[in-house]
Design a protein around this motif. Structure first.
Motif: not given
Length: 240
Positions: A56-64
């Motif tokens: 799982l990438d920590i930064n998903l570039n989305s609201e969550k």
């Protein structure tokens, strides 16, 4: 590699990184059960697929963020997660630690780091499950923890057990009991009077009333015997 091919879910918002990781994992012998690029894309895969570990990438570039998703996976799915991140600052690690990951891999990801950390995470999670298995045994009974209360179940009353996601259902003639543990861990505690006949089922030898082709009957109920476990069943039965 562990005894069975592990199913891995990749959640990474950068397409090129996700595809590269998928290819490398497959070359290592893992099965990539799915790839998601956002929080919302990951949810149906978590519900539908049999996942052993999530990268799982920590930064998903989305609201969550990936941390939000990691907490959800911990609370609702009980699947081990391993964070992948380009961020190595103390603040990010402290926030990510709240999701209780089995480990971290920093980008750019090296093959050796990827393989070794996956195996370490799987082993660490397995030990955690064994330590927290809500079942204790003596010579004749098991004690299953239900809402903080230990319930005694006679071993001779158990007809079969069933894997259900990250839980195991213990079936008796009178009632069913849910144990928060993997099937293989419950089998280790029940002893050799049970035999596995399918990835999702094991039966008590004393409760088998008949076997027909690839079906095992327990009274009027029947369970399917998979080809992978047929020889084990035959070896355990006293066939004249």
């Amino acid at each position: 590699m562990s005894e069975a091919t592990k199913n891995i879910l990749i959640i990474e918002d950068e397409f090129s990184i996700a595809m590269d990781m998928e290819m490398r994992l497959q070359k290592m012998g893992y099965n990539v059960a799915g790839t998601a690029f956002s929080y919302n894309e990951a949810l149906p895969l978590l519900l539908e697929q049999d996942i052993d570990i999530v990268l799982l990438d920590i930064n998903l570039n989305s609201e969550k963020s990936g941390i939000d998703l990691g907490k959800l996976i911990r609370d609702k799915f009980n699947i081990p997660i391993m964070f992948i991140t380009a961020y190595t600052d103390a603040k990010t690690f402290a926030e990510a630690a709240e999701a209780e990951p089995m480990g971290f891999i920093t980008k750019p990801v090296k093959d050796a780091d990827l393989r070794n950390n996956i195996e370490l995470a799987l082993n660490k999670f397995a030990q955690k499950v064994i330590a927290n298995t809500e079942i204790e045994t003596n010579s004749n009974s098991i004690f299953i923890k239900d809402k903080g209360v230990l319930k005694q179940v006679n071993l001779h009353d158990i007809q079969w057990i069933e894997a259900l996601d990250n839980y195991t259902v213990v079936h008796t003639a009178g009632e069913n009991h849910i144990v928060h543990a993997f099937l293989k861990d419950v089998l280790m505690k029940l002893g050799n009077s049970f035999v596995r006949i399918h990835r999702s089922h094991a039966v008590s030898l004393k409760h088998i009333t008949s076997i027909e082709d690839n079906l095992v009957y327990i009274g009027s109920e029947f369970l399917v015997v998979s080809q992978n476990y047929k020889n084990e069943l035959t070896d355990r039965m006293k066939i004249l």
